[in-house]
Design a protein around this motif. Structure first.
Motif, PDB file in Angstrom:
ATOM      1  N   TYR A 288       0.852  -1.176   0.000  1.00  0.00           N
ATOM      2  CA  TYR A 288       0.000   0.000   0.000  1.00  0.00           C
ATOM      3  C   TYR A 288       0.893   1.232   0.000  1.00  0.00           C
ATOM      4  CZ  TYR A 288      -4.585  -2.154   1.002  1.00  0.00           C
ATOM      5  OH  TYR A 288      -5.763  -2.854   0.933  1.00  0.00           O
TER       6      TYR A 288
ATOM      7  N   GLN B 278       0.893   5.322   1.238  1.00  0.00           N
ATOM      8  CA  GLN B 278       0.209   6.307   2.072  1.00  0.00           C
ATOM      9  C   GLN B 278       0.897   7.652   1.941  1.00  0.00           C
ATOM     10  OE1 GLN B 278       0.080   5.641   6.389  1.00  0.00           O
ATOM     11  NE2 GLN B 278      -1.933   6.610   6.480  1.00  0.00           N
TER      12      GLN B 278
ATOM     13  N   ARG C 153      -0.702  12.115   5.951  1.00  0.00           N
ATOM     14  CA  ARG C 153      -2.005  12.394   6.553  1.00  0.00           C
ATOM     15  C   ARG C 153      -3.182  11.965   5.675  1.00  0.00           C
ATOM     16  NH1 ARG C 153      -1.965  15.984  11.046  1.00  0.00           N
ATOM     17  NH2 ARG C 153       0.149  16.463  11.641  1.00  0.00           N
ATOM     18  N   LYS C 154      -2.932  10.988   4.798  1.00  0.00           N
ATOM     19  CA  LYS C 154      -3.993  10.474   3.938  1.00  0.00           C
ATOM     20  C   LYS C 154      -4.230   8.993   4.241  1.00  0.00           C
ATOM     21  CE  LYS C 154      -4.351  14.139   1.151  1.00  0.00           C
ATOM     22  NZ  LYS C 154      -5.596  14.886   0.919  1.00  0.00           N
ATOM     23  N   GLU C 155      -5.243   8.450   3.590  1.00  0.00           N
ATOM     24  CA  GLU C 155      -5.543   7.041   3.798  1.00  0.00           C
ATOM     25  C   GLU C 155      -4.604   6.139   2.995  1.00  0.00           C
ATOM     26  OE1 GLU C 155      -7.223   9.129   1.955  1.00  0.00           O
ATOM     27  OE2 GLU C 155      -8.313   8.132   0.309  1.00  0.00           O
ATOM     28  N   PRO C 156      -4.403   4.902   3.459  1.00  0.00           N
ATOM     29  CA  PRO C 156      -3.618   3.941   2.658  1.00  0.00           C
ATOM     30  C   PRO C 156      -4.368   3.590   1.382  1.00  0.00           C
ATOM     31  CG  PRO C 156      -3.906   3.178   4.930  1.00  0.00           C
ATOM     32  CD  PRO C 156      -4.836   4.324   4.736  1.00  0.00           C
TER      33      PRO C 156
ATOM     34  N   LEU D 255      -4.144   0.884  -2.043  1.00  0.00           N
ATOM     35  CA  LEU D 255      -3.487  -0.297  -2.581  1.00  0.00           C
ATOM     36  C   LEU D 255      -2.622   0.067  -3.777  1.00  0.00           C
ATOM     37  CD1 LEU D 255      -3.159  -3.383  -2.514  1.00  0.00           C
ATOM     38  CD2 LEU D 255      -5.094  -3.508  -4.113  1.00  0.00           C
TER      39      LEU D 255
ATOM     40  N   LEU E  88       3.744   0.916   2.523  1.00  0.00           N
ATOM     41  CA  LEU E  88       3.334   0.022   3.612  1.00  0.00           C
ATOM     42  C   LEU E  88       3.283  -1.417   3.136  1.00  0.00           C
ATOM     43  CD1 LEU E  88       0.279   2.159   4.847  1.00  0.00           C
ATOM     44  CD2 LEU E  88       2.649   2.293   5.628  1.00  0.00           C
TER      45      LEU E  88
ATOM     46  N   PHE F  19      -0.425  -4.260   9.091  1.00  0.00           N
ATOM     47  CA  PHE F  19       0.464  -3.313   8.424  1.00  0.00           C
ATOM     48  C   PHE F  19       1.838  -3.281   9.062  1.00  0.00           C
ATOM     49  CE2 PHE F  19      -2.311  -0.718   5.659  1.00  0.00           C
ATOM     50  CZ  PHE F  19      -3.553  -1.163   6.061  1.00  0.00           C
ATOM     51  N   GLY F  20       2.852  -3.069   8.231  1.00  0.00           N
ATOM     52  CA  GLY F  20       4.156  -2.680   8.738  1.00  0.00           C
ATOM     53  C   GLY F  20       4.154  -1.201   9.052  1.00  0.00           C
ATOM     54  N   THR F  21       5.240  -0.740   9.640  1.00  0.00           N
ATOM     55  CA  THR F  21       5.328   0.672  10.019  1.00  0.00           C
ATOM     56  C   THR F  21       5.527   1.575   8.810  1.00  0.00           C
ATOM     57  OG1 THR F  21       7.658   0.340  10.453  1.00  0.00           O
ATOM     58  CG2 THR F  21       6.177   0.278  12.352  1.00  0.00           C
TER      59      THR F  21
END
Lengths: 115, 113
Positions: free
Chosen positions: B36, B38, B41-44, B46, B87, B103-105
């Motif tokens: 993913y 990102q 400050r937005k959404e993840p 794909l 991500l 999720f990973g960091t």
């Protein structure tokens, strides 16, 4: 292109207050989710929901949290008595039943600030 | 060991360069894998699924090594618009398909003009 929407975009509340975060999933999707992301940290799963029942929940999703699909379009996350550590971005997501690779579509998020 | 581990970066890469990220996962059970993207400050969103045989989507190539439990993402001819956090995500496989994403960091990438 259909998308997940969330309201409000930013919610500020006092510690101990109840908040309700709202989401409108994509219309033909049947699986719904809430995730959260504390500033600077990873996205974490809270809960999944299908057929008016919780499918799975994480350790974070304790008795202070609840979810509801009050009508055919909205999906809500309620936090009964907010704590400072609930401050985070809350993302709603939805997906359509299908293969194991079915994509979860995320909404733009609600930034919750607990003072 | 964390379920999904990534080098947080940041990776600062000149425009046009090739950059690669790795991700390791701890659960050897049957899972699906994804990258993913990102933005701040937005959404993840794909970027691509990762198939066992590896897959390519334009400038992006994903690889999976089940024996070593790692996933990679290669970006060729990087663009300024590739600047984002990437991500690594895993999901258990089941008949239902509504399992949680882990999720990973994330790995922060900045493309420098």
């Amino acid at each position: 292109e259909p998308e997940v929407t969330q309201t409000p975009s930013h919610q500020v509340t006092q510690m101990g207050q109840e908040v309700i975060l709202r989401c409108v999933p994509i219309s033909n999707h049947l699986y719904f989710y809430w995730y959260r992301q504390i500033l600077g940290q990873k996205v974490e799963f809270l809960v999944s929901f299908y057929n008016n029942e919780i499918s799975e929940k994480s350790e974070i999703f304790d008795d202070q949290f609840s979810v509801e699909r009050p009508d055919g379009s909205n999906f809500t996350l309620k936090i009964r008595s907010t704590k400072l550590e609930d401050s985070a971005m809350y993302f709603c997501a939805s997906s359509f039943p299908g293969t194991a690779l079915n994509e979860q579509f995320f909404g733009p998020g609600t930034r919750l600030t607990v003072l | 060991r964390k379920e999904v581990e990534q080098d947080p970066g940041p990776f600062n890469v000149p425009e046009g360069a090739t950059v690669a990220f790795n991700c390791t996962y701890s659960n050897s059970a049957s899972q699906s894998f994804f990258w993913y993207r990102q933005d701040c400050r937005k959404e993840p969103k794909l970027l691509m699924s990762v198939y066992s045989s590896g897959n390519e989507d334009g400038r992006f190539t994903a690889q999976l090594n089940r024996a070593s439990q790692y996933i990679s993402l290669l970006i060729r001819d990087s663009k300024l618009s590739d600047s984002a956090t990437y991500l690594c995500v895993v999901k258990p496989i089941s008949n239902f398909g509504n399992e949680k994403l882990t999720f990973g960091t994330g790995t922060r990438l900045t493309i420098i003009p």
